[in-house]
Design a protein around this motif. Structure first.
Motif, PDB file in Angstrom:
ATOM      1  N   ALA A 153       0.835  -1.206   0.000  1.00 11.73           N
ATOM      2  CA  ALA A 153       0.000   0.000   0.000  1.00 11.73           C
ATOM      3  C   ALA A 153       0.868   1.254   0.000  1.00 11.73           C
ATOM      4  O   ALA A 153       2.004   1.251   0.500  1.00 11.73           O
ATOM      5  N   ASN A 154       0.345   2.319  -0.576  1.00 12.06           N
ATOM      6  CA  ASN A 154       1.033   3.614  -0.655  1.00 12.06           C
ATOM      7  C   ASN A 154       2.340   3.545  -1.430  1.00 12.06           C
ATOM      8  O   ASN A 154       3.309   4.204  -1.079  1.00 12.06           O
ATOM      9  N   THR A 155       2.348   2.730  -2.470  1.00 12.98           N
ATOM     10  CA  THR A 155       3.485   2.691  -3.390  1.00 12.98           C
ATOM     11  C   THR A 155       2.976   3.087  -4.772  1.00 12.98           C
ATOM     12  O   THR A 155       1.784   3.032  -5.061  1.00 12.98           O
ATOM     13  N   VAL A 156       3.901   3.498  -5.629  1.00 14.44           N
ATOM     14  CA  VAL A 156       3.559   3.961  -6.969  1.00 14.44           C
ATOM     15  C   VAL A 156       3.150   2.772  -7.834  1.00 14.44           C
ATOM     16  O   VAL A 156       3.871   1.778  -7.924  1.00 14.44           O
ATOM     17  N   VAL A 157       1.975   2.878  -8.477  1.00 11.50           N
ATOM     18  CA  VAL A 157       1.496   1.848  -9.391  1.00 11.50           C
ATOM     19  C   VAL A 157       1.798   2.266 -10.825  1.00 11.50           C
ATOM     20  O   VAL A 157       2.268   1.475 -11.635  1.00 11.50           O
ATOM     21  N   ASN A 158       1.552   3.551 -11.124  1.00  9.37           N
ATOM     22  CA  ASN A 158       1.731   4.036 -12.488  1.00  9.37           C
ATOM     23  C   ASN A 158       2.098   5.524 -12.430  1.00  9.37           C
ATOM     24  O   ASN A 158       1.577   6.268 -11.600  1.00  9.37           O
ATOM     25  N   VAL A 159       2.971   5.955 -13.339  1.00 11.70           N
ATOM     26  CA  VAL A 159       3.326   7.375 -13.430  1.00 11.70           C
ATOM     27  C   VAL A 159       2.554   7.960 -14.609  1.00 11.70           C
ATOM     28  O   VAL A 159       2.723   7.540 -15.741  1.00 11.70           O
ATOM     29  N   LEU A 160       1.729   8.945 -14.323  1.00 11.26           N
ATOM     30  CA  LEU A 160       0.936   9.587 -15.373  1.00 11.26           C
ATOM     31  C   LEU A 160       1.670  10.776 -15.990  1.00 11.26           C
ATOM     32  O   LEU A 160       1.498  11.067 -17.172  1.00 11.26           O
ATOM     33  N   GLN A 161       2.471  11.449 -15.176  1.00 16.57           N
ATOM     34  CA  GLN A 161       3.238  12.599 -15.671  1.00 16.57           C
ATOM     35  C   GLN A 161       4.490  12.755 -14.804  1.00 16.57           C
ATOM     36  O   GLN A 161       4.414  12.700 -13.578  1.00 16.57           O
ATOM     37  N   LYS A 162       5.634  12.967 -15.470  1.00 12.99           N
ATOM     38  CA  LYS A 162       6.894  13.169 -14.742  1.00 12.99           C
ATOM     39  C   LYS A 162       6.820  14.458 -13.936  1.00 12.99           C
ATOM     40  O   LYS A 162       6.109  15.397 -14.303  1.00 12.99           O
ATOM     41  N   GLY A 163       7.607  14.495 -12.883  1.00 14.54           N
ATOM     42  CA  GLY A 163       7.745  15.711 -12.092  1.00 14.54           C
ATOM     43  C   GLY A 163       9.126  16.298 -12.334  1.00 14.54           C
ATOM     44  O   GLY A 163       9.983  15.668 -12.964  1.00 14.54           O
ATOM     45  N   TYR A 164       9.345  17.506 -11.833  1.00 13.50           N
ATOM     46  CA  TYR A 164      10.636  18.164 -12.010  1.00 13.50           C
ATOM     47  C   TYR A 164      11.013  18.940 -10.761  1.00 13.50           C
ATOM     48  O   TYR A 164      10.152  19.481 -10.068  1.00 13.50           O
ATOM     49  N   MET A 165      12.323  18.984 -10.518  1.00 11.73           N
ATOM     50  CA  MET A 165      12.883  19.767  -9.421  1.00 11.73           C
ATOM     51  C   MET A 165      13.965  20.673  -9.988  1.00 11.73           C
ATOM     52  O   MET A 165      14.676  20.284 -10.911  1.00 11.73           O
ATOM     53  N   ILE A 166      14.080  21.860  -9.428  1.00  9.84           N
ATOM     54  CA  ILE A 166      15.198  22.750  -9.743  1.00  9.84           C
ATOM     55  C   ILE A 166      16.081  22.727  -8.508  1.00  9.84           C
ATOM     56  O   ILE A 166      15.667  23.174  -7.436  1.00  9.84           O
ATOM     57  N   ALA A 167      17.280  22.177  -8.681  1.00  6.21           N
ATOM     58  CA  ALA A 167      18.190  21.957  -7.550  1.00  6.21           C
ATOM     59  C   ALA A 167      17.439  21.133  -6.508  1.00  6.21           C
ATOM     60  O   ALA A 167      17.065  20.014  -6.782  1.00  6.21           O
ATOM     61  N   ASP A 168      17.167  21.676  -5.319  1.00  5.20           N
ATOM     62  CA  ASP A 168      16.459  20.936  -4.270  1.00  5.20           C
ATOM     63  C   ASP A 168      15.022  21.409  -4.101  1.00  5.20           C
ATOM     64  O   ASP A 168      14.365  21.076  -3.115  1.00  5.20           O
ATOM     65  N   ARG A 169      14.543  22.193  -5.033  1.00  5.64           N
ATOM     66  CA  ARG A 169      13.196  22.761  -4.926  1.00  5.64           C
ATOM     67  C   ARG A 169      12.252  22.105  -5.928  1.00  5.64           C
ATOM     68  O   ARG A 169      12.581  21.976  -7.102  1.00  5.64           O
ATOM     69  N   LEU A 170      11.083  21.720  -5.455  1.00  6.99           N
ATOM     70  CA  LEU A 170      10.097  21.067  -6.307  1.00  6.99           C
ATOM     71  C   LEU A 170       9.471  22.080  -7.255  1.00  6.99           C
ATOM     72  O   LEU A 170       8.946  23.102  -6.832  1.00  6.99           O
ATOM     73  N   LEU A 171       9.549  21.789  -8.549  1.00  2.90           N
ATOM     74  CA  LEU A 171       8.915  22.628  -9.563  1.00  2.90           C
ATOM     75  C   LEU A 171       7.514  22.091  -9.857  1.00  2.90           C
ATOM     76  O   LEU A 171       6.544  22.834  -9.871  1.00  2.90           O
ATOM     77  N   ARG A 172       7.441  20.775 -10.079  1.00  4.52           N
ATOM     78  CA  ARG A 172       6.155  20.114 -10.338  1.00  4.52           C
ATOM     79  C   ARG A 172       6.254  18.688  -9.825  1.00  4.52           C
ATOM     80  O   ARG A 172       7.219  17.971 -10.133  1.00  4.52           O
ATOM     81  N   PRO A 173       5.272  18.238  -9.035  1.00  7.78           N
ATOM     82  CA  PRO A 173       5.344  16.864  -8.538  1.00  7.78           C
ATOM     83  C   PRO A 173       5.023  15.875  -9.654  1.00  7.78           C
ATOM     84  O   PRO A 173       4.339  16.205 -10.624  1.00  7.78           O
ATOM     85  N   ALA A 174       5.508  14.667  -9.508  1.00  4.65           N
ATOM     86  CA  ALA A 174       5.158  13.593 -10.436  1.00  4.65           C
ATOM     87  C   ALA A 174       3.720  13.180 -10.138  1.00  4.65           C
ATOM     88  O   ALA A 174       3.353  12.973  -8.981  1.00  4.65           O
ATOM     89  N   ILE A 175       2.911  13.071 -11.176  1.00  4.54           N
ATOM     90  CA  ILE A 175       1.508  12.676 -11.013  1.00  4.54           C
ATOM     91  C   ILE A 175       1.464  11.147 -11.117  1.00  4.54           C
ATOM     92  O   ILE A 175       1.883  10.587 -12.129  1.00  4.54           O
ATOM     93  N   VAL A 176       0.981  10.498 -10.063  1.00 10.16           N
ATOM     94  CA  VAL A 176       1.001   9.027 -10.005  1.00 10.16           C
ATOM     95  C   VAL A 176      -0.318   8.468  -9.516  1.00 10.16           C
ATOM     96  O   VAL A 176      -1.149   9.189  -8.951  1.00 10.16           O
ATOM     97  N   THR A 177      -0.473   7.167  -9.741  1.00 15.99           N
ATOM     98  CA  THR A 177      -1.544   6.435  -9.067  1.00 15.99           C
ATOM     99  C   THR A 177      -0.842   5.585  -8.006  1.00 15.99           C
ATOM    100  O   THR A 177       0.287   5.115  -8.207  1.00 15.99           O
ATOM    101  N   ALA A 178      -1.524   5.403  -6.882  1.00 19.41           N
ATOM    102  CA  ALA A 178      -0.906   4.689  -5.760  1.00 19.41           C
ATOM    103  C   ALA A 178      -1.684   3.414  -5.469  1.00 19.41           C
ATOM    104  O   ALA A 178      -2.860   3.280  -5.827  1.00 19.41           O
ATOM    105  N   ALA A 179      -0.995   2.463  -4.842  1.00 12.46           N
ATOM    106  CA  ALA A 179      -1.617   1.199  -4.466  1.00 12.46           C
ATOM    107  C   ALA A 179      -2.522   1.387  -3.264  1.00 12.46           C
ATOM    108  O   ALA A 179      -2.172   2.091  -2.315  1.00 12.46           O
ATOM    109  N   GLN A 180      -3.682   0.736  -3.340  1.00 10.28           N
ATOM    110  CA  GLN A 180      -4.670   0.812  -2.269  1.00 10.28           C
ATOM    111  C   GLN A 180      -4.286  -0.162  -1.148  1.00 10.28           C
ATOM    112  O   GLN A 180      -3.693  -1.212  -1.391  1.00 10.28           O
ATOM    113  N   ALA A 181      -4.624   0.214   0.059  1.00 12.41           N
ATOM    114  CA  ALA A 181      -4.381  -0.683   1.199  1.00 12.41           C
ATOM    115  C   ALA A 181      -5.297  -1.894   1.066  1.00 12.41           C
ATOM    116  O   ALA A 181      -6.445  -1.777   0.654  1.00 12.41           O
ATOM    117  N   LYS A 182      -4.794  -3.055   1.413  1.00 11.50           N
ATOM    118  CA  LYS A 182      -5.571  -4.312   1.255  1.00 11.50           C
ATOM    119  C   LYS A 182      -6.468  -4.524   2.422  1.00 11.50           C
ATOM    120  O   LYS A 182      -6.357  -4.176   3.501  1.00 11.50           O
TER     121      LYS A 182
END
Length: 182
Positions: A153-182
């Motif tokens: 649970a709470n792990t990446v299942v699929n990446v819908l869109q890449k994310g980007y960082m500038i140095a250590d600052r988040l520019l855009r998060p990666a858009i993902v689907t996550a695993a549901q808790a069983k």
């Protein structure tokens, strides 16, 4: 009694010496104080001049720092813009080709993507592409859906869109689907 008064009023040579010595001592004391006053006034003028110079220097440093900050804001993306110009040139050249083939278009797009990737790398623009099964990091990933999956649970299942960082600052998060808790 008048003799007595005359005696008191009249002075002896010893008294005159004491008076002259006292007057000389007072004159020397006044001269010494005047010299100290002159020295103190000169030192005060010197200190005032040094203070005014230091104040002017501090003002110049403040003004220069303000100009530097202004220039930094104005030209902050100059390096990135320089890296992007060749990418634009490549895209414009691709549009000028009169009879492009699928292979030449593909080759041109691949070369342009390499230029773009190099520009991103030079400017510390880092791609965020989590692997399937990677633990969901809310600081870098944005889960838009929770789906049933055969993984933790709470792990990446699929990446819908890449994310980007500038140095250590988040520019855009990666858009993902996550695993549901069983």
């Amino acid at each position: 009694m008048q003799d007595q008064e005359n005696k008191d009023v009249s002075s002896t040579p010893e008294d005159d010496t004491v008076q002259v010595t006292a007057a000389t001592s007072v004159d020397e004391g006044v001269n010494s104080l005047e010299q100290q006053l002159s020295a103190t006034e000169a030192k005060l003028a010197e200190m005032h001049d040094a203070f005014m110079r230091a104040k002017a220097e501090a003002e110049n440093i403040r003004r220069r720092a303000q100009e530097d900050v202004s220039k930094a804001h104005k030209f902050a993306i100059e390096g990135f813009a320089e890296a992007m110009v060749p990418v634009r040139d490549s895209l414009e050249m691709a549009l000028k080709v009169e009879a492009p083939t699928v292979e030449s278009l593909k080759e041109g797009v691949e070369m342009t993507l390499k230029q773009l990737s190099a520009a991103f790398e030079r400017n510390r623009l880092v791609e965020i592409m989590p692997a399937v099964g990677e633990k969901l990091d809310p600081m870098k990933h944005q889960a838009v859906a929770v789906v049933p999956a055969e993984q933790e649970a709470n792990t990446v299942v699929n990446v819908l869109q890449k994310g980007y960082m500038i140095a250590d600052r988040l520019l855009r998060p990666a858009i993902v689907t996550a695993a549901q808790a069983k």
